[in-house]
Design a protein around this motif. Structure first.
Motif, PDB file in Angstrom:
ATOM      1  N   UNK A 146       0.761  -1.234   0.000  1.00  0.00           N
ATOM      2  CA  UNK A 146       0.000   0.000   0.000  1.00  0.00           C
ATOM      3  C   UNK A 146       0.792   1.286   0.000  1.00  0.00           C
ATOM      4  N   UNK A 147       2.126   1.238   0.077  1.00  0.00           N
ATOM      5  CA  UNK A 147       2.913   2.471   0.006  1.00  0.00           C
ATOM      6  C   UNK A 147       2.987   2.964  -1.438  1.00  0.00           C
ATOM      7  N   UNK A 148       2.898   4.290  -1.597  1.00  0.00           N
ATOM      8  CA  UNK A 148       2.937   4.911  -2.918  1.00  0.00           C
ATOM      9  C   UNK A 148       3.962   6.035  -2.931  1.00  0.00           C
ATOM     10  N   UNK A 149       4.481   6.300  -4.136  1.00  0.00           N
ATOM     11  CA  UNK A 149       5.334   7.473  -4.334  1.00  0.00           C
ATOM     12  C   UNK A 149       5.322   7.824  -5.822  1.00  0.00           C
ATOM     13  N   UNK A 150       5.383   9.113  -6.113  1.00  0.00           N
ATOM     14  CA  UNK A 150       5.633   9.580  -7.471  1.00  0.00           C
ATOM     15  C   UNK A 150       7.124   9.811  -7.632  1.00  0.00           C
ATOM     16  N   UNK A 151       7.690   9.327  -8.740  1.00  0.00           N
ATOM     17  CA  UNK A 151       9.099   9.616  -8.983  1.00  0.00           C
ATOM     18  C   UNK A 151       9.239  10.967  -9.681  1.00  0.00           C
ATOM     19  N   UNK A 152      10.460  11.349  -9.977  1.00  0.00           N
ATOM     20  CA  UNK A 152      10.714  12.670 -10.537  1.00  0.00           C
ATOM     21  C   UNK A 152      10.199  12.820 -11.960  1.00  0.00           C
ATOM     22  N   UNK A 153       9.900  11.700 -12.617  1.00  0.00           N
ATOM     23  CA  UNK A 153       9.334  11.735 -13.970  1.00  0.00           C
ATOM     24  C   UNK A 153       7.809  11.694 -13.959  1.00  0.00           C
ATOM     25  N   UNK A 154       7.194  11.612 -12.784  1.00  0.00           N
ATOM     26  CA  UNK A 154       5.746  11.624 -12.686  1.00  0.00           C
ATOM     27  C   UNK A 154       5.077  10.275 -12.737  1.00  0.00           C
TER      28      UNK A 154
ATOM     29  N   UNK B  88       1.322  -4.143 -15.403  1.00  0.00           N
ATOM     30  CA  UNK B  88       1.563  -3.136 -14.361  1.00  0.00           C
ATOM     31  C   UNK B  88       2.807  -3.424 -13.527  1.00  0.00           C
ATOM     32  N   UNK B  89       3.284  -4.667 -13.537  1.00  0.00           N
ATOM     33  CA  UNK B  89       4.397  -5.038 -12.663  1.00  0.00           C
ATOM     34  C   UNK B  89       5.690  -4.357 -13.084  1.00  0.00           C
ATOM     35  N   UNK B  90       6.378  -3.813 -12.094  1.00  0.00           N
ATOM     36  CA  UNK B  90       7.711  -3.237 -12.294  1.00  0.00           C
ATOM     37  C   UNK B  90       8.779  -4.147 -11.704  1.00  0.00           C
ATOM     38  N   UNK B  91       8.443  -4.842 -10.595  1.00  0.00           N
ATOM     39  CA  UNK B  91       9.327  -5.832  -9.993  1.00  0.00           C
ATOM     40  C   UNK B  91       8.498  -7.010  -9.508  1.00  0.00           C
ATOM     41  N   UNK B  92       9.196  -8.107  -9.176  1.00  0.00           N
ATOM     42  CA  UNK B  92       8.594  -9.275  -8.553  1.00  0.00           C
ATOM     43  C   UNK B  92       9.410  -9.654  -7.318  1.00  0.00           C
ATOM     44  N   UNK B  93       8.892 -10.635  -6.556  1.00  0.00           N
ATOM     45  CA  UNK B  93       9.654 -11.193  -5.453  1.00  0.00           C
ATOM     46  C   UNK B  93       9.740 -10.307  -4.232  1.00  0.00           C
ATOM     47  N   UNK B  94       8.735  -9.448  -4.022  1.00  0.00           N
ATOM     48  CA  UNK B  94       8.714  -8.561  -2.851  1.00  0.00           C
ATOM     49  C   UNK B  94       7.717  -9.108  -1.833  1.00  0.00           C
ATOM     50  N   UNK B  95       8.118  -9.208  -0.565  1.00  0.00           N
ATOM     51  CA  UNK B  95       7.239  -9.822   0.438  1.00  0.00           C
ATOM     52  C   UNK B  95       6.151  -8.861   0.906  1.00  0.00           C
ATOM     53  N   UNK B  96       6.545  -7.735   1.503  1.00  0.00           N
ATOM     54  CA  UNK B  96       5.553  -6.762   1.968  1.00  0.00           C
ATOM     55  C   UNK B  96       6.242  -5.415   2.184  1.00  0.00           C
ATOM     56  N   UNK B  97       6.508  -4.670   1.115  1.00  0.00           N
ATOM     57  CA  UNK B  97       7.168  -3.365   1.277  1.00  0.00           C
ATOM     58  C   UNK B  97       6.253  -2.371   1.988  1.00  0.00           C
ATOM     59  N   UNK B  98       6.773  -1.764   3.053  1.00  0.00           N
ATOM     60  CA  UNK B  98       5.988  -0.832   3.859  1.00  0.00           C
ATOM     61  C   UNK B  98       6.592   0.563   3.887  1.00  0.00           C
ATOM     62  N   UNK B  99       7.676   0.754   3.171  1.00  0.00           N
ATOM     63  CA  UNK B  99       8.272   2.077   3.016  1.00  0.00           C
ATOM     64  C   UNK B  99       8.708   2.255   1.576  1.00  0.00           C
ATOM     65  N   UNK B 100       8.547   3.470   1.046  1.00  0.00           N
ATOM     66  CA  UNK B 100       8.967   3.736  -0.328  1.00  0.00           C
ATOM     67  C   UNK B 100       9.286   5.221  -0.444  1.00  0.00           C
ATOM     68  N   UNK B 101      10.384   5.524  -1.122  1.00  0.00           N
ATOM     69  CA  UNK B 101      10.829   6.907  -1.232  1.00  0.00           C
ATOM     70  C   UNK B 101      11.661   7.058  -2.491  1.00  0.00           C
ATOM     71  N   UNK B 102      12.018   8.305  -2.815  1.00  0.00           N
ATOM     72  CA  UNK B 102      12.805   8.604  -4.009  1.00  0.00           C
ATOM     73  C   UNK B 102      14.152   9.172  -3.580  1.00  0.00           C
ATOM     74  N   UNK B 103      15.224   8.629  -4.136  1.00  0.00           N
ATOM     75  CA  UNK B 103      16.555   9.148  -3.859  1.00  0.00           C
ATOM     76  C   UNK B 103      16.637  10.574  -4.384  1.00  0.00           C
ATOM     77  N   UNK B 104      17.024  11.545  -3.550  1.00  0.00           N
ATOM     78  CA  UNK B 104      16.941  12.949  -3.964  1.00  0.00           C
ATOM     79  C   UNK B 104      17.901  13.342  -5.079  1.00  0.00           C
ATOM     80  N   UNK B 105      19.006  12.616  -5.243  1.00  0.00           N
ATOM     81  CA  UNK B 105      19.948  12.947  -6.312  1.00  0.00           C
ATOM     82  C   UNK B 105      19.698  12.138  -7.584  1.00  0.00           C
ATOM     83  N   UNK B 106      19.542  10.830  -7.452  1.00  0.00           N
ATOM     84  CA  UNK B 106      19.444   9.969  -8.627  1.00  0.00           C
ATOM     85  C   UNK B 106      18.022   9.845  -9.156  1.00  0.00           C
TER      86      UNK B 106
END
Length: 379
Positions: A155-163, A212-230
């Motif tokens: 359920x964690x969401x984030x927009x990346x720098x490209x939208x 829609x899948x971007x990755x597989x093999x994730x158990x339960x991600x509860x944090x998500x963020x964008x690296x401020x430089x990359x």
């Protein structure tokens, strides 16, 4: 790629309390003395916070309320128009994020657990916030298939720098699903802001994998963020008993669960003999024993210069904040846990975020949860 298990820890215990923090409580870390400022309290399991351009904050309560804080005052009435949520087990109203162009379109996004006769799942709704109500609401994504399990919704969401919008979907407690490409469970999903599929998603040409899948093999991600430089998306992920992870999210990659893990079953039995396998991404850092990581954020503010560029992780099980240094050497990231603080705080840290003005905020996942701001303590 090098990843660390613990490394040398410097465990600093602040004020030892088991009740909600009082206003202006102070405690010491390695570099700084901090002041905890309670902004709001009495919230039912607050899960996420988003910062409005006007200076206010939106906060989700897991049992289905969206709340507004303005000028450090909690509005007495929940925002109208929130969808019915399945507030069962770990489910309910989860994340809230703003559209990158919120100032012009007033669009917000909510993730939540939804129930039908076919079972439970994770949904994303988009709506326009006006006059303390949500308008023009539409469901833009639904994880399929549904199941009866009441946990691991992600359920964690984030927009990346490209939208692009990223959403974590847990394995729903059915671990084999994380390796099944025709299943949204156990993945990171990537969407356009209207829920449509980007043409360059990694599996759009593969009929055996959902677009829609971007990755597989994730158990339960509860944090998500964008690296401020990359601009890369990073996540924290719950392991079972041990094996909590920090991962850099890369297109088309398999993060291994349950084929590889540093954890074991909750009763102590082995899940797999493998901690790494060819073709599966190893974590940048793992916690064993588990701390149950929740929200994460990179710190870029001015209040604490020695912490700039470091990754801050909330923790549910151990009720603390983990501060991790991040360096990039010879084409590889190296992560090292430098400090744990707020141990003895006595409250589960559900989320940690940095506001646009560079201030760290935390949410406590309690029946009378709090919104707390971290400031430098004056001499």
């Amino acid at each position: 790629m090098r990843f660390s298990n613990f490394g040398p820890l410097s465990v600093l215990i602040g004020w030892l309390i088991s009740v909600p923090v009082q206003a202006d409580m102070q405690f010491q870390t390695q570099e700084y003395r901090l002041k905890l400022e309670v902004v709001a309290e009495g919230l039912s399991h607050p899960w996420s916070i988003a910062f409005l351009p006007s200076g206010g904050q939106l906060v989700t309560e897991r049992d289905g309320r969206l709340r507004l804080i303005q000028q450090d005052q909690l509005h007495p009435d929940p925002i109208a128009g929130v969808p019915d949520v399945a507030a069962t087990g770990q489910g309910g109203l989860l994340d809230v994020v703003l559209h990158p162009d919120y100032e012009n379109n007033q669009l917000i996004y909510l993730s939540y657990a939804d129930a039908t006769a076919e079972g439970l799942t994770t949904r994303v709704m988009r709506a326009r916030l006006q006059n303390h109500a949500l308008h023009d609401a539409e469901v833009i994504f639904e994880a399929l298939p549904r199941s009866s399990a009441g946990h691991h919704f992600g359920g964690r969401m984030v927009f990346d720098q490209a939208g692009f919008l990223y959403l974590s979907v847990g394995d729903r407690g059915e671990r084999a699903r994380a390796q099944q490409g025709d299943d949204h469970a156990g993945s990171i999903v990537r969407l356009h802001d209207d829920g449509s599929v980007p043409a360059d998603n990694p599996f759009v040409e593969n009929p055996a994998v959902r677009d829609e899948l971007y990755t597989l093999g994730n158990r339960n991600p509860q944090g998500i963020t964008v690296h401020p430089q990359t601009g890369e998306v990073w996540s924290s992920e719950h392991g079972p008993r041990g094996g909590d992870e920090i991962n850099r999210i890369m297109a088309g990659m398999n993060y291994g669960w349950p084929e590889v893990t540093y954890g074991v079953n909750y009763i102590g039995t082995t899940i797999t003999e493998h901690t790494e396998l060819p073709g599966m991404v190893s974590p940048l850092l793992h916690w064993t024993p588990s701390i149950a990581p929740s929200g994460i954020t990179f710190y870029t503010g001015d209040d604490f210069p020695a912490w700039q560029g470091q990754l801050f992780n909330g923790a549910l099980k151990d009720r603390l904040i983990s501060r991790v240094s991040v360096t990039y050497e010879q084409g590889e990231y190296q992560l090292q846990e430098e400090e744990r603080f707020l141990q003895g705080f006595g409250q589960r840290i559900r989320d940690i975020r940095q506001s646009p003005d560079g201030v760290l905020w935390i949410l406590t996942d309690e029946t009378r949860g709090q919104v707390v701001r971290l400031r430098p303590a004056s001499d």
